[in-house]
Design a protein around this motif. Structure first.
Motif, PDB file in Angstrom:
ATOM      1  N   LEU A  71      35.112  35.104  31.981  1.00 14.29           N
ATOM      2  CA  LEU A  71      34.501  34.969  30.644  1.00 14.29           C
ATOM      3  C   LEU A  71      33.298  34.611  30.578  1.00 14.29           C
ATOM      4  O   LEU A  71      32.118  35.081  29.799  1.00 14.29           O
ATOM      5  CB  LEU A  71      35.487  34.330  29.848  1.00 14.29           C
ATOM      6  N   LYS A  72      32.881  33.580  31.391  1.00 11.40           N
ATOM      7  CA  LYS A  72      31.475  32.999  31.333  1.00 11.40           C
ATOM      8  C   LYS A  72      30.435  33.862  31.897  1.00 11.40           C
ATOM      9  O   LYS A  72      29.189  33.979  31.374  1.00 11.40           O
ATOM     10  CB  LYS A  72      31.481  31.928  32.250  1.00 11.40           C
ATOM     11  N   ALA A  73      30.761  35.060  32.771  1.00 12.47           N
ATOM     12  CA  ALA A  73      30.032  36.051  33.354  1.00 12.47           C
ATOM     13  C   ALA A  73      29.569  37.303  32.228  1.00 12.47           C
ATOM     14  O   ALA A  73      28.780  38.101  32.416  1.00 12.47           O
ATOM     15  CB  ALA A  73      30.363  36.520  34.446  1.00 12.47           C
ATOM     16  N   ALA A  74      30.503  37.249  30.992  1.00 12.76           N
ATOM     17  CA  ALA A  74      30.446  38.283  30.342  1.00 12.76           C
ATOM     18  C   ALA A  74      29.537  38.013  29.093  1.00 12.76           C
ATOM     19  O   ALA A  74      29.566  36.942  28.727  1.00 12.76           O
ATOM     20  CB  ALA A  74      31.900  38.905  30.164  1.00 12.76           C
ATOM     21  N   ARG A  75      28.875  38.927  28.586  1.00 11.52           N
ATOM     22  CA  ARG A  75      27.672  38.668  27.471  1.00 11.52           C
ATOM     23  C   ARG A  75      28.185  39.144  26.135  1.00 11.52           C
ATOM     24  O   ARG A  75      27.566  38.478  25.303  1.00 11.52           O
ATOM     25  CB  ARG A  75      26.410  39.192  27.859  1.00 11.52           C
ATOM     26  N   THR A  76      29.204  39.881  25.936  1.00  7.68           N
ATOM     27  CA  THR A  76      29.484  40.583  24.593  1.00  7.68           C
ATOM     28  C   THR A  76      31.071  40.552  24.313  1.00  7.68           C
ATOM     29  O   THR A  76      31.751  40.370  25.628  1.00  7.68           O
ATOM     30  CB  THR A  76      29.089  41.963  24.550  1.00  7.68           C
ATOM     31  N   PRO A  77      31.418  40.536  23.331  1.00  5.28           N
ATOM     32  CA  PRO A  77      32.875  40.554  22.945  1.00  5.28           C
ATOM     33  C   PRO A  77      33.604  41.542  23.676  1.00  5.28           C
ATOM     34  O   PRO A  77      34.707  41.232  24.384  1.00  5.28           O
ATOM     35  CB  PRO A  77      33.098  40.645  21.506  1.00  5.28           C
ATOM     36  N   ARG A  78      32.887  42.890  23.711  1.00  2.54           N
ATOM     37  CA  ARG A  78      33.635  43.818  24.419  1.00  2.54           C
ATOM     38  C   ARG A  78      33.765  43.768  26.005  1.00  2.54           C
ATOM     39  O   ARG A  78      34.640  44.246  26.544  1.00  2.54           O
ATOM     40  CB  ARG A  78      32.976  45.147  24.220  1.00  2.54           C
ATOM     41  N   ALA A  79      32.540  43.051  26.467  1.00  2.00           N
ATOM     42  CA  ALA A  79      32.596  42.900  27.984  1.00  2.00           C
ATOM     43  C   ALA A  79      33.806  41.647  28.400  1.00  2.00           C
ATOM     44  O   ALA A  79      34.143  41.941  29.420  1.00  2.00           O
ATOM     45  CB  ALA A  79      31.102  42.640  28.179  1.00  2.00           C
ATOM     46  N   ARG A  80      33.659  40.789  27.331  1.00  2.00           N
ATOM     47  CA  ARG A  80      34.854  39.770  27.754  1.00  2.00           C
ATOM     48  C   ARG A  80      36.256  40.299  27.679  1.00  2.00           C
ATOM     49  O   ARG A  80      37.008  39.796  28.512  1.00  2.00           O
ATOM     50  CB  ARG A  80      34.814  38.683  26.709  1.00  2.00           C
ATOM     51  N   LEU A  81      36.276  41.285  26.729  1.00  2.00           N
ATOM     52  CA  LEU A  81      37.866  42.068  26.663  1.00  2.00           C
ATOM     53  C   LEU A  81      38.212  42.852  28.074  1.00  2.00           C
ATOM     54  O   LEU A  81      39.076  42.586  28.664  1.00  2.00           O
ATOM     55  CB  LEU A  81      37.850  42.978  25.714  1.00  2.00           C
ATOM     56  N   SER A  82      36.865  43.138  28.724  1.00  4.96           N
ATOM     57  CA  SER A  82      37.416  43.992  29.993  1.00  4.96           C
ATOM     58  C   SER A  82      37.520  42.858  30.947  1.00  4.96           C
ATOM     59  O   SER A  82      38.037  43.277  31.903  1.00  4.96           O
ATOM     60  CB  SER A  82      35.810  44.789  30.311  1.00  4.96           C
ATOM     61  N   ALA A  83      36.802  41.820  30.787  1.00  4.45           N
ATOM     62  CA  ALA A  83      36.868  40.686  32.067  1.00  4.45           C
ATOM     63  C   ALA A  83      38.314  40.257  31.877  1.00  4.45           C
ATOM     64  O   ALA A  83      38.869  40.170  33.074  1.00  4.45           O
ATOM     65  CB  ALA A  83      35.941  39.809  31.678  1.00  4.45           C
ATOM     66  N   ILE A  84      38.891  40.100  30.827  1.00  2.93           N
ATOM     67  CA  ILE A  84      40.260  39.665  30.775  1.00  2.93           C
ATOM     68  C   ILE A  84      41.200  40.652  31.220  1.00  2.93           C
ATOM     69  O   ILE A  84      42.097  40.199  31.955  1.00  2.93           O
ATOM     70  CB  ILE A  84      40.626  39.407  29.220  1.00  2.93           C
ATOM     71  N   ILE A  85      40.996  41.827  30.989  1.00  4.76           N
ATOM     72  CA  ILE A  85      42.076  42.857  31.648  1.00  4.76           C
ATOM     73  C   ILE A  85      41.766  43.047  33.135  1.00  4.76           C
ATOM     74  O   ILE A  85      42.674  42.873  34.036  1.00  4.76           O
ATOM     75  CB  ILE A  85      41.489  44.191  30.970  1.00  4.76           C
ATOM     76  N   ARG A  86      40.451  42.867  33.608  1.00  6.31           N
ATOM     77  CA  ARG A  86      40.273  42.761  34.879  1.00  6.31           C
ATOM     78  C   ARG A  86      41.023  41.643  35.880  1.00  6.31           C
ATOM     79  O   ARG A  86      41.523  41.832  36.883  1.00  6.31           O
ATOM     80  CB  ARG A  86      38.844  43.202  35.412  1.00  6.31           C
ATOM     81  N   VAL A  87      40.730  40.594  35.199  1.00 13.75           N
ATOM     82  CA  VAL A  87      41.334  39.336  35.777  1.00 13.75           C
ATOM     83  C   VAL A  87      42.905  39.386  35.889  1.00 13.75           C
ATOM     84  O   VAL A  87      43.503  39.077  36.799  1.00 13.75           O
ATOM     85  CB  VAL A  87      40.890  38.098  35.050  1.00 13.75           C
ATOM     86  N   SER A  88      43.404  40.041  34.809  1.00 13.57           N
ATOM     87  CA  SER A  88      44.923  39.988  34.721  1.00 13.57           C
ATOM     88  C   SER A  88      45.469  41.171  35.935  1.00 13.57           C
ATOM     89  O   SER A  88      46.576  41.017  36.224  1.00 13.57           O
ATOM     90  CB  SER A  88      45.299  40.741  33.378  1.00 13.57           C
ATOM     91  N   PHE A  89      44.425  42.020  36.337  1.00 11.62           N
ATOM     92  CA  PHE A  89      44.937  42.793  37.541  1.00 11.62           C
ATOM     93  C   PHE A  89      44.279  42.720  38.656  1.00 11.62           C
ATOM     94  O   PHE A  89      44.032  43.389  39.615  1.00 11.62           O
ATOM     95  CB  PHE A  89      44.629  44.444  36.726  1.00 11.62           C
ATOM     96  N   HIS A  90      43.871  41.352  38.916  1.00  7.59           N
ATOM     97  CA  HIS A  90      43.162  40.978  40.035  1.00  7.59           C
ATOM     98  C   HIS A  90      44.066  41.197  41.351  1.00  7.59           C
ATOM     99  O   HIS A  90      45.285  41.109  41.305  1.00  7.59           O
ATOM    100  CB  HIS A  90      42.499  39.511  39.936  1.00  7.59           C
ATOM    101  N   ALA A  91      43.281  41.394  42.433  1.00 10.39           N
ATOM    102  CA  ALA A  91      43.847  41.566  43.604  1.00 10.39           C
ATOM    103  C   ALA A  91      45.076  40.478  44.105  1.00 10.39           C
ATOM    104  O   ALA A  91      46.186  40.849  44.445  1.00 10.39           O
ATOM    105  CB  ALA A  91      43.151  42.095  44.846  1.00 10.39           C
TER     106      ALA A  91
END
Length: 208
Positions: A71-91
């Motif tokens: 979340l710290k690396a994401a700059r917009t609300p939409r980018a933060r949503l994508s960050a949450i999704i990607r972390v949820s499916f992290h390797a």
């Protein structure tokens, strides 16, 4: 050496639970995997139940740490949503032993109030993180509805990983969840905040 050995026992518990596919493991099984004596395992954790609780706490701490960094690396609300999704499916979260452990803990939550409490913390945190940024893009009622749907989709796709005959990969799971968000965001009315371009800040829940 105590922190090192405690971590080794937690890691061993995760591997043993993953191998067995349930929490029907013994302290001796875990100690053997960690390369220590059962007496030492009992010395550090007191009981198998306390070791298992520490194992789920460890999973939640790692997931929260990864989410905060993303979340710290994401700059917009939409980018933060994508960050949450990607972390949820992290390797790391998609490792077979980790998936098996999560499923075992969900089953254990039916009889253990403490295990259930930790899983409720996870569910509330995921919903809160999604909702915080959706509210910057949509009216509150639409944001809440989509947050519930996205969280359910993340959990559902994760659980399907336990179906060895038809697993869904990391990128496919991310793409499906992103498609869901994109479709609903395209049809929902934007929130007043997003129209005015007001800055938005997300907050992270704390785990005790």
């Amino acid at each position: 050496m105590e922190p090192v050995r405690r971590k080794a026992l937690v890691d061993a518990a995760l591997r043993v639970i993953g191998d067995h596919g349930s929490l029907a493991v013994t302290m001796s099984d875990i100690a053997r995997q960690a390369g220590v004596s059962p007496a030492l395992a009992h010395h550090y954790f007191g009981s198998k139940e306390q070791l298992l609780i520490e194992t789920i706490r460890s999973l939640l701490r790692q997931l929260r740490s990864d989410t905060v960094a993303a979340l710290k690396a994401a700059r917009t609300p939409r980018a933060r949503l994508s960050a949450i999704i990607r972390v949820s499916f992290h390797a790391d979260q998609f490792a077979p032993k980790t998936i098996a452990a999560w499923l075992a803990f969900y089953a254990e939550a039916q009889r253990s109030e403490e295990t259930r409490r930790f899983l409720v913390i996870y569910a509330r945190r995921l919903r809160s993180n999604l909702l915080a940024d959706l509210k910057a893009l949509l009216p509150a009622d639409a944001a809440e509805r989509i947050a519930e749907g996205a969280a359910a989709m993340i959990d559902g796709l994760y659980i399907r990983q336990s179906l060895k005959s038809a697993p869904i990969g990391i990128e496919a799971s991310i793409a499906l969840t992103e498609d869901y968000l994109n479709a609903l965001l395209a049809t929902a009315s934007p929130s007043p905040r997003s129209e005015k371009g007001r800055p938005h800040r997300t907050t992270q829940g704390q785990m005790t």
